[in-house]
Scaffold this motif. Structure first.
Motif, mmCIF file in Angstrom:
data_model
loop_
_atom_site.group_PDB
_atom_site.id
_atom_site.type_symbol
_atom_site.label_atom_id
_atom_site.label_comp_id
_atom_site.label_asym_id
_atom_site.label_seq_id
_atom_site.Cartn_x
_atom_site.Cartn_y
_atom_site.Cartn_z
ATOM 1 N N LEU A 1 -22.791 25.845 26.558
ATOM 2 C CA LEU A 1 -24.219 25.410 26.095
ATOM 3 C C LEU A 1 -24.509 26.015 24.517
ATOM 4 C CD1 LEU A 1 -26.771 26.298 28.665
ATOM 5 C CD2 LEU A 1 -25.819 24.106 28.465
ATOM 6 N N SER A 2 -24.858 25.095 23.582
ATOM 7 C CA SER A 2 -24.996 25.486 22.253
ATOM 8 C C SER A 2 -26.133 26.489 22.204
ATOM 9 C CB SER A 2 -24.928 24.168 21.347
ATOM 10 O OG SER A 2 -26.329 23.341 21.556
ATOM 11 N N GLU A 3 -26.528 26.818 21.046
ATOM 12 C CA GLU A 3 -27.923 27.575 20.590
ATOM 13 C C GLU A 3 -29.053 26.733 20.849
ATOM 14 O OE1 GLU A 3 -27.376 29.567 16.826
ATOM 15 O OE2 GLU A 3 -26.030 30.991 17.601
ATOM 16 N N ARG A 4 -28.716 25.506 20.354
ATOM 17 C CA ARG A 4 -29.979 24.538 20.319
ATOM 18 C C ARG A 4 -30.440 24.309 21.957
ATOM 19 N NH1 ARG A 4 -32.550 20.973 17.101
ATOM 20 N NH2 ARG A 4 -33.541 19.172 18.257
ATOM 21 N N ASN A 5 -29.424 24.105 22.639
ATOM 22 C CA ASN A 5 -29.583 24.002 24.043
ATOM 23 C C ASN A 5 -30.176 25.044 24.664
ATOM 24 O OD1 ASN A 5 -26.231 22.391 24.047
ATOM 25 N ND2 ASN A 5 -28.556 21.223 24.168
ATOM 26 N N VAL A 6 -29.839 26.323 24.572
ATOM 27 C CA VAL A 6 -30.386 27.391 24.892
ATOM 28 C C VAL A 6 -31.969 27.780 24.429
ATOM 29 C CG1 VAL A 6 -30.307 30.004 25.019
ATOM 30 C CG2 VAL A 6 -28.288 28.724 25.137
#
Length: 816
Positions: free
Chosen positions: A24-29
């Protein structure tokens, strides 16, 4: 159960160690965390760090901040924001929670400081204090970068424990230093024997400490000395009293004060407040009343009751004898008039006499029995019975103007008597004034000796041809005559003034002068002020009775005055019309105007002033003798000084108009006089009758008839000329001319075109012969008397030869 739990732990550990195939990317987190918060799965607050890559809970932030505070003791909120990586707003919010929950912490100026930090600071201050003996708190506050108030609040609970010293006036002192300064204060205070202002003492001690400690010493505040001094007084090491915090009175001085006051009061039975103030007692009245409750406070003195007993005996004796007493002569010299007045009012016999109206107090210190005052009033009342009150008291004159008694108040009118051609000059009569303010005689100008300057006019004429009768009863109100109630009262007040009464009282009470009481402010003025209203009331009653008696005479005087004014005013209007014939010749016109003012107008003013003066005196209750009627051949007149004095004697509103009328007699135009005459007539209520055509014809007819009769009977050739000229002007111009001798030649020349040549030649020759004769008569000297007498007789014979022709000229001429 334990086996299942262990199995779950193994599975969870395996899941953690297993690598996910999907990252998961930081944005997804971030979106996942937001979704969990929306679903309520994460039900607590999360704070973003300043990097944006981490989340932290408020609880964790508080833990990290508390750990940092315990580690440093004093930390600023800005440093905490940098250390935790959280925004300053969240740090400030959590700092408030931390400080509110922990009493050992304080939040000051964006910094959190713990008590442990202040303990360390207090230990450092104590070490420094022991080295220097004294420290200024302002320096400590500057070093710590906090306020002095905060340093004081922190050090006060630690004094005696962590800090071994005394806090006073913004400075810290060691106990040894306090003991040293306290010894200096004790020694200085014990050396004072007179009341002293402690501020000056503290300044001296400060200078002494500066000299002792040198440049390293710190200036000691006066409050430190005052605190030590108050402690010494409380402990009884210094004896005395402290007033207003700074005024110190040693007990030894207070004892000396008491002994001095007791000694003086016991010897003299009184003591002055000024003496107590010199002894350093700031509130003498309160001090004496507290120590001697039986004493009596006066204005400037405090007295023992024995003083009142002594004065009461003397006052009672004076009242019983029907005499008077000056209380200052009985009391000691230190007593003033105000003290005497107050102590007099405290005497029982005086109080009783005042209540029963047996005595009065005047001039503060003098007491008079009513019998003595009554006798004095009776003597003064007899004095004013014979007093001729000034008729012009309102102008400040002290004596009546005694006008010549034989001066007539009746002045014949049409025509006025003039100076004859014999060269005789009428000299105005007047009374001489005591102070020389008004002169009785006026000098005759040298130019009057010229023949043309002689008054050549008819002497008399009848005045009974006026139609209409003057009012028989003239009602003149007080307001019209200017004799208002207030003005009459002012005249009475000025007549019996305090200045007039003082010498009278001195003459009646020689004791005043014998005792050296010459200052009017002491008793003479108060006594005169007391007697004056009584005398004025007595005078008012007598004037009221005299006014009732004089009412009929006043009415008669006013009726006669109106009748005289009617005749004179009509005559002056008649003569004024003749002046229009000479308006084209300014010098002659002025001469004729002045002549009319000096003759007819002056006679009218004299009549008016004399009668108004008589009426004014009668109204004021004065006795006025009935004026004697003068002979017709001796008309009376007033001098300019008499006229001014009579004008000033009238009541103020009327006096102003009268003075203006007198001044108008010296004017160059009759119009000015007429204006002033109308003003005074309006003020006094007199009626001025206007000359109409019918009255003018009647007066001219009477004037012409009288002139004709006089010319027929005239035997003096010199007096004949002015009468002939006047009759010619009546016959030719229909005007009644009143001309002085200087204007006869001009009046004759104006008739040249009106007469035929023979008639004018007779008139001109007669006028020339008259002038020549008068010139010879006025120029006669002792050395040429014989020669000149022959020439005068020759000229008179020539003039007498022309008389028949001149009489025939006017008596045989018919009116145009």
């Amino acid at each position: 159960m334990d086996e299942e739990l262990l199995e779950l732990q193994r599975q969870f550990e395996f899941a953690q160690q297993a690598k996910s195939s999907i990252r998961l990317s930081e944005r997804n987190v971030v979106e996942l965390v937001q979704k969990l918060q929306q679903l309520g799965i994460i039900d607590f607050d999360l704070l973003h760090t300043t990097s944006g890559k981490e989340y932290i809970t408020p609880e964790q932030l508080r833990k990290e901040m508390a750990a940092e505070i315990r580690k440093l003791g004093r930390v600023s909120l800005i440093d905490l924001a940098d250390i935790t990586g959280v925004d300053l707003y969240h740090v400030e919010t959590q700092a408030g929670h931390i400080v509110s929950n922990d009493s050992t912490l304080m939040l000051i100026n964006g910094e959190i400081i713990s008590n442990s930090y202040w303990d360390i600071v207090a230990e450092e201050i104590n070490e420094r204090l022991q080295e220097c003996s004294q420290i200024v708190l302002a320096e400590i506050a500057a070093q710590l970068q906090v306020g002095s108030e905060l340093v004081v609040s922190v050090l006060e609970p630690r004094l005696g424990t962590l800090v071994k010293g005394r806090l006073e006036g913004g400075q810290l002192y060691t106990p040894a230093y306090v003991a040293r300064v306290s010894a200096m204060v004790r020694g200085a205070a014990r050396g004072i024997f007179v009341p002293t202002n402690l501020s000056a003492l503290w300044n001296s001690l400060q200078d002494l400490l500066q000299e002792t400690d040198g440049a390293s010493g710190v200036a000691v505040e006066g409050s430190f000395f005052q605190s030590l001094f108050n402690g010494l007084v409380k402990e009884g090491e210094i004896l005395g009293s402290l007033r207003a915090g700074v005024h110190w009175t040693p007990s030894v001085f207070a004892m000396a004060q008491k002994e001095c006051v007791d000694s003086f009061l016991s010897q003299n039975s009184y003591i002055s407040y000024e003496a107590l103030q010199k002894l350093g007692i700031p509130q003498p009245v309160q001090y004496l009343q507290a120590r001697y409750p039986e004493g009596i406070p006066l204005v400037t003195l405090f007295v023992h009751p024995s003083i009142i007993e002594m004065l009461d005996a003397s006052a009672e004796d004076a009242i019983e004898r029907g005499s008077w007493m000056d209380s200052l002569s009985v009391l000691p010299a230190s007593f003033g008039s105000q003290d005497a007045s107050k102590i007099l009012s405290l005497c029982p016999s005086v109080q009783k006499s005042l209540k029963s109206s047996k005595a009065i107090i005047l001039g503060e210190s003098y007491i008079f029995s009513n019998g003595f005052v009554k006798d004095l009033f009776d003597h003064l009342e007899k004095g004013i019975e014979t007093l001729n009150l000034p008729a012009f008291a309102s102008t400040g004159q002290s004596d009546n103007l005694h006008v010549i008694k034989d001066a007539s108040v009746r002045h014949d009118t049409l025509p006025e008597s003039n100076e004859t051609g014999t060269g005789k000059q009428a000299v105005e009569k007047g009374s001489k004034k005591k102070k020389g303010k008004f002169t009785g005689n006026t000098k005759v100008e040298a130019a009057e000796s010229d023949p043309d300057y002689h008054e050549l006019a008819p002497t008399k004429s009848k005045k009974n041809q006026k139609k209409g009768k003057a009012p028989t009863s003239l009602q003149l109100s007080d307001s019209k005559l200017g004799l208002r109630k207030d003005d009459r009262m002012e005249e009475s007040h000025n007549a019996i003034s305090e200045e007039w009464l003082i010498p009278k009282i001195m003459a009646l009470i020689p004791d005043l002068e014998e005792q050296g009481i010459g200052d009017p402010e002491t008793i003479l003025v108060p006594l005169a002020s007391y007697l004056r209203p009584m005398l004025l009331n007595s005078l008012k009653e007598r004037r009221k009775a005299a006014f009732t008696q004089n009412a009929q005479r006043m009415k008669r005087v006013l009726d006669n005055l109106q009748h005289k004014i009617d005749e004179s005013f009509l005559n002056i209007q008649l003569y004024e019309k003749a002046l229009d014939l000479f308006e084209d010749d300014p010098s002659t016109s002025v001469l004729l105007h002045k002549h009319l003012l000096r003759t007819t107008a002056t006679s009218m003013v004299d009549t008016l002033l004399l009668d108004l003066d008589i009426h004014n005196k009668l109204r004021n209750g004065m006795e006025v003798e009935e004026p004697q009627k003068p002979k017709k051949s001796e008309p009376a007149s007033l001098s300019p000084g008499d006229r001014a004095a009579l004008a000033k004697s009238l009541a103020r509103p009327l006096s102003v108009k009268a003075l203006a009328l007198v001044e108008a007699l010296e004017a160059k135009r009759v119009e000015t006089f007429m204006t002033a005459l109308r003003a005074i007539a309006e003020e006094s209520g007199l009626i001025l009758k206007k000359l109409d055509k019918k009255l003018e014809r009647s007066l001219l007819h009477s004037y012409r008839k009288d002139l004709t009769s006089q010319i027929s009977d005239e035997t003096d050739p010199i007096s004949l000329l002015p009468k002939v000229v006047s009759l010619l002007y009546v016959q030719i111009h229909g005007r009644a001319l009143q001309a002085p001798g200087r204007a006869i030649s001009i009046a004759v020349s104006r008739l040249k075109d009106k007469l035929d040549d023979p008639a004018f030649k007779v008139l001109a020759d007669y006028q020339a012969a008259t002038v020549a004769l008068l010139a010879l008569m006025s120029g006669t000297t002792s050395s040429e008397e014989d020669c000149t007498s022959d020439r005068i007789l020759s000229k008179r014979e020539l003039l007498e030869n022309l008389v028949p022709a001149l009489k025939g000229l006017v008596l045989g001429t018919s009116q145009p």
